[in-house]
Enzyme design. Structure first.
Site, mmCIF file in Angstrom:
data_model
loop_
_atom_site.group_PDB
_atom_site.id
_atom_site.type_symbol
_atom_site.label_atom_id
_atom_site.label_comp_id
_atom_site.label_asym_id
_atom_site.label_seq_id
_atom_site.Cartn_x
_atom_site.Cartn_y
_atom_site.Cartn_z
ATOM 1 N N GLU A 159 13.048 22.994 -6.274
ATOM 2 C CA GLU A 159 14.013 22.081 -5.664
ATOM 3 C C GLU A 159 15.450 22.591 -5.770
ATOM 4 O O GLU A 159 16.378 21.898 -5.351
ATOM 5 C CB GLU A 159 13.877 20.697 -6.299
ATOM 6 C CG GLU A 159 12.553 20.046 -5.963
ATOM 7 C CD GLU A 159 12.289 18.755 -6.740
ATOM 8 O OE1 GLU A 159 11.413 17.981 -6.314
ATOM 9 O OE2 GLU A 159 12.951 18.552 -7.787
ATOM 10 N N LYS A 201 14.097 26.507 -10.147
ATOM 11 C CA LYS A 201 13.932 25.370 -11.048
ATOM 12 C C LYS A 201 12.558 25.382 -11.713
ATOM 13 O O LYS A 201 12.421 25.094 -12.900
ATOM 14 C CB LYS A 201 14.127 24.065 -10.272
ATOM 15 C CG LYS A 201 13.995 22.805 -11.107
ATOM 16 C CD LYS A 201 14.126 21.565 -10.224
ATOM 17 C CE LYS A 201 13.986 20.288 -11.043
ATOM 18 N NZ LYS A 201 13.970 19.082 -10.195
ATOM 19 N N GLN A 202 11.537 25.670 -10.926
ATOM 20 C CA GLN A 202 10.167 25.605 -11.457
ATOM 21 C C GLN A 202 9.261 26.518 -10.664
ATOM 22 O O GLN A 202 9.641 27.028 -9.609
ATOM 23 C CB GLN A 202 9.645 24.176 -11.394
ATOM 24 C CG GLN A 202 9.367 23.660 -9.993
ATOM 25 C CD GLN A 202 8.994 22.198 -9.966
ATOM 26 O OE1 GLN A 202 9.855 21.339 -9.995
ATOM 27 N NE2 GLN A 202 7.707 21.906 -9.895
ATOM 28 N N TRP A 238 3.503 13.803 -6.808
ATOM 29 C CA TRP A 238 2.477 14.843 -6.684
ATOM 30 C C TRP A 238 2.095 15.403 -8.048
ATOM 31 O O TRP A 238 1.103 16.112 -8.184
ATOM 32 C CB TRP A 238 2.934 15.950 -5.740
ATOM 33 C CG TRP A 238 3.956 16.909 -6.309
ATOM 34 C CD1 TRP A 238 5.223 16.607 -6.718
ATOM 35 C CD2 TRP A 238 3.799 18.307 -6.509
ATOM 36 N NE1 TRP A 238 5.871 17.731 -7.160
ATOM 37 C CE2 TRP A 238 5.031 18.804 -7.046
ATOM 38 C CE3 TRP A 238 2.768 19.221 -6.291
ATOM 39 C CZ2 TRP A 238 5.229 20.140 -7.369
ATOM 40 C CZ3 TRP A 238 2.975 20.560 -6.619
ATOM 41 C CH2 TRP A 238 4.193 21.005 -7.150
ATOM 42 N N ASP A 239 2.895 15.054 -9.057
ATOM 43 C CA ASP A 239 2.600 15.474 -10.428
ATOM 44 C C ASP A 239 1.167 15.118 -10.830
ATOM 45 O O ASP A 239 0.514 15.856 -11.576
ATOM 46 C CB ASP A 239 3.541 14.782 -11.413
ATOM 47 C CG ASP A 239 5.006 15.045 -11.133
ATOM 48 O OD1 ASP A 239 5.348 15.367 -9.977
ATOM 49 O OD2 ASP A 239 5.823 14.899 -12.048
#
Length: 770
Positions: free
Chosen positions: A490, A602-603, A362-363
């Site tokens: 994640e 994480k992000q 999906w990046d």
């Protein structure tokens, strides 16, 4: 962090060779030209620690899945772009002694990646037996003008002796992947041939049956004069064994004379040429390249590189490290994907390593898309079309998990899901919305409805069907919920009601309905075609509206923030600044269960949704969420800092925006997360570009108008970049005291700068005080 490279605006310079950081350097010094690429391995071979990697785009192998506990729905394989024929090899011997930097004594070692030219050069002096000193200059490039061609030059000069030099150029198909699940080699030999002029090696992948044909030829040059066999200054020994072809060239060289071997390589595949002509095409391309010669090929290559930089460069004044960082990121993006082949996509590591298998994530839509959209609309359209071509596979993926509609894979080569971590494969379903958002992004930016009407609408409908089937209706609360998911963060798995996932699912449904209404209004014939082809009924559309109206969104009333997911606030709330530095990165020091039980992120997750849909949230709402979540985010995904940086720019947190920008701009060059050894973070690099254009410059399209809200980071004097917008090419300069918009081509267009409208036209710059 590693402070290894000399600051330079156009070059990555490493002085001194350190075997302990060799893999890191191999990743940084990778080259590519969209068709193929390779890590910064040594031509002459290296017996020390190294990750040999030569990759060809689109050539992959379905490596059988290996897990401890098989679960229903797991993909049977992980598709990966595999290590292929090693074509850079040239063994070097002097008086019978082999050059191998793992064992040889060298001085003045320097490695330089020239980003402007797209070349990798190494220079050093080998100190051999009895103090014999030999200087080397080794250079290579992968042609951007002719993607099947690569060139290598090794030039050596004996400084204080005379001796016999031996070069053994070869092609080696006996390669493997370190990440092979079962230690399997993925290639079988089809044919090999070597004669006094050239060598050919043809290999075939097991299972997938891709055929790769590689050919090479060489020239020897002594003190600027090409040496021929007729001069009898060399003897030639042919070598051929299974999966290998090569030959040895020997020549006596006097002290102070310069001997150079030039190696020409041609690489072609059955993806592009029929099997019965593949070898002929490979040899024809090789012969044409050899006839042109190294200098002419290099000139053509540089001309293409110049055009690439002309379109995509970002110029920063006042901060060399920031300039070096953004150019390195743009360089790797342009080396990896240029949009020529709509069958290809952008792997998170590009051509720089094995991790993530070179597959599509999906990046692409969430992070890479703006770079290509703003610089070349046709390339962006190809990225969308790639997903349309895989729509039927996405519908198969949904059916395998028991759902209607289409679930695009988390990881793929050909549209099939090939990721086998259950919390990702089954639960990180937000990827569907990223693909839908890319369709919106393209349509909103370009104003071109043709893709939406012809292809995109089918993707929107099938992804909407998936969401409608995946939600759970809770009659007690009269709300729709999405249970058992993993959001972008994640570091939390199998949660209920991830705010980002719920938000983007409802948005996906909303955009699909709006698009259907637009098609009905503007092209009623197409609308009825779609209703028939997709078997759309009004009760189905009504169900979508009900989900939109009744979607559940976790919210923390007392803080005025969106709760990342149910129960997030039940965790012990800590901040990253309170963690001991020695436990970072967490994924290398904490057990997985400890990470999952922590509040650390994480992000970007909630902030990812605010980034996608800024018009839905006012500045105060955005600030509250940013202030809460950023201090809890460890940014251990390379994708995280750029999103936070852009949102920080939007709310006026300029210092924070710059801090996060610098982290993402030099993520790999400085090895922030200690994970660049296995390849650079290519999709994060696109986010770096967006942090400047969408963040610092505030580029956005609102109600069809290009809008700018720029500022200059305190550490810079100015910056500039080019974008294309609806048939116009624009150059945007942002200085401390003014912003200038120069229109380079196209019809006049209205542009908003600081919420004031200006007419942009060729030859009449817009200049606005900051």
């Amino acid at each position: 962090m590693i402070d290894k490279f000399i600051a330079d605006e156009w070059k990555i310079i490493e002085e001194g060779f350190d075997p302990k950081t060799n893999r890191f350097s191999e990743s940084i010094f990778s080259l590519g030209n969209e068709h193929m690429g390779l890590r910064g391995n040594f031509e002459e071979g290296y017996s020390g620690d190294s990750l040999q990697g030569t990759y060809v785009a689109g050539i992959y192998y379905p490596d059988k899945t290996r897990v401890g506990w098989w679960k229903i729905g797991y993909p049977e394989f992980f598709a990966k772009v595999i290590n292929s024929t090693n074509w850079i090899g040239i063994d070097v011997e002097i008086d019978g002694n082999k050059l191998d930097l793992a064992h040889c004594n060298v001085k003045d070692f320097k490695r330089v990646l020239d980003m402007k030219e797209g070349t990798l050069t190494r220079t050093f002096t080998w100190i051999g037996d009895e103090g014999k000193e030999t200087s080397f200059v080794i250079k290579r490039f992968l042609s951007m003008a002719e993607n099947n061609i690569a060139c290598i030059s090794i030039a050596a000069t004996p400084l204080n002796y005379s001796g016999t030099f031996s070069f053994t150029p070869y092609l080696d198909g006996d390669v493997s992947n370190e990440d092979s699940n079962y230690g399997e080699k993925f290639w079988e030999e089809v044919n090999r041939n070597v004669n006094s002029n050239e060598a050919l090696l043809t290999m075939k992948t097991k299972k997938t049956g891709f055929i790769l044909s590689t050919a090479m030829d060489t020239k020897l040059i002594l003190d600027s004069e090409e040496i021929t066999v007729e001069k009898k200054l060399m003897s030639e020994k042919l070598a051929s064994k299974e999966k290998y072809v090569g030959y040895k060239l020997e020549i006596p060289v006097e002290q102070g004379c310069r001997i150079e071997i030039q190696k020409f390589v041609s690489v072609c595949t059955s993806r592009d040429y029929e099997e019965d002509i593949l070898e002929k095409v490979t040899l024809d391309k090789l012969r044409s390249a050899t006839q042109k010669g190294y200098e002419e090929l290099f000139k053509e290559h540089c001309e293409v590189m110049e055009r690439k930089w002309e379109d995509s460069d970002v110029v920063i004044e006042g901060d060399v490290k920031a300039q070096q960082g953004i150019r390195y990121n743009i360089f790797q993006l342009n080396q990896t994907y240029t949009g020529k082949d709509p069958r290809l996509n952008i792997g998170p590591k590009g051509f720089t390593g094995e991790k993530y298998g070179g597959s599509t994530y999906w990046d692409t839509e969430a992070f890479c898309f703006p770079f290509y959209l703003y610089t070349n609309e046709n390339v962006a359209r190809n990225l969308l079309y790639y997903r349309y071509l895989h729509l039927e596979r996405a519908k198969e993926n949904a059916r395998k998990l028991g759902f209607k509609g289409a679930l695009y894979p988390m990881v793929t080569m050909d549209g099939q899901e090939c990721h086998n971590e259950w919390e990702i494969t089954f639960e990180e379903i937000h990827r569907n919305a990223a693909i839908a958002y890319a369709i919106y992004n393209y349509t909103n930016y370009t104003g071109d409805r043709s893709y939406l009407f012809q292809y995109g609408i089918e993707v929107l409908v099938e992804t909407s069907r998936f969401w409608a089937d995946r939600v759970n209706y809770n009659p007690r609360k009269d709300k729709y919920m999405i249970l058992g998911v993993t959001g972008p963060n994640e570091y939390e798995n199998n949660v209920n009601n991830n705010w980002y996932t719920n938000t983007m699912a409802a948005w996906n449904l909303e955009y699909t309905l709006a698009s259907l209404d637009e098609i009905k209004k503007n092209d009623e014939k197409r609308y009825h075609e779609l209703m028939t082809k997709l078997q759309l009924k009004q009760d189905e559309l009504s169900k979508w509206r009900d989900i939109i109206d009744k979607m559940y969104y976790p919210y923390v009333e007392e803080l005025g923030i969106f709760e990342q997911n149910d129960l997030y606030m039940d965790k012990e709330q800590m901040l990253v600044k309170d963690l001991p530095p020695e436990v970072l990165p967490l994924n290398k020091h904490w057990s997985w269960d400890r990470i999952l039980r922590s509040c650390f992120i994480k992000q970007a997750d909630v902030i990812q949704g605010i980034y996608f849909l800024p018009e839905r949230f006012d500045v105060e709402c955005t600030k509250r969420n940013f202030d809460f979540y950023e201090p809890r985010t460890v940014h251990e995904s390379s994708l995280s800092p750029s999103i936070y940086s852009i949102v920080a720019s939007r709310i006026g947190y300029e210092e924070k925006a710059y801090e996060l920008y610098l982290r993402t701009a030099r993520l790999d060059l400085d090895n922030y997360n200690d994970d660049t050894d296995d390849g650079v973070h290519l999709t994060s690099m696109a986010g770096t570009w967006a942090a400047i254009v969408q963040g610092f410059a505030g580029v956005n399209v609102i109600n069809g108008k290009l809008c700018l809200n720029p500022y200059v980071p305190e550490q810079w004097e100015s910056y500039s970049f080019k974008i294309t917008f609806r048939g116009r090419k624009l150059k945007i300069y942002v200085h401390k005291k003014q912003v200038i918009v120069e229109q380079l081509s196209g019809e006049p267009v209205s542009i908003n700068v600081f919420d004031k409208e200006y007419l942009s036209q060729t030859g009449n710059d817009i200049s606005v005080k900051i």
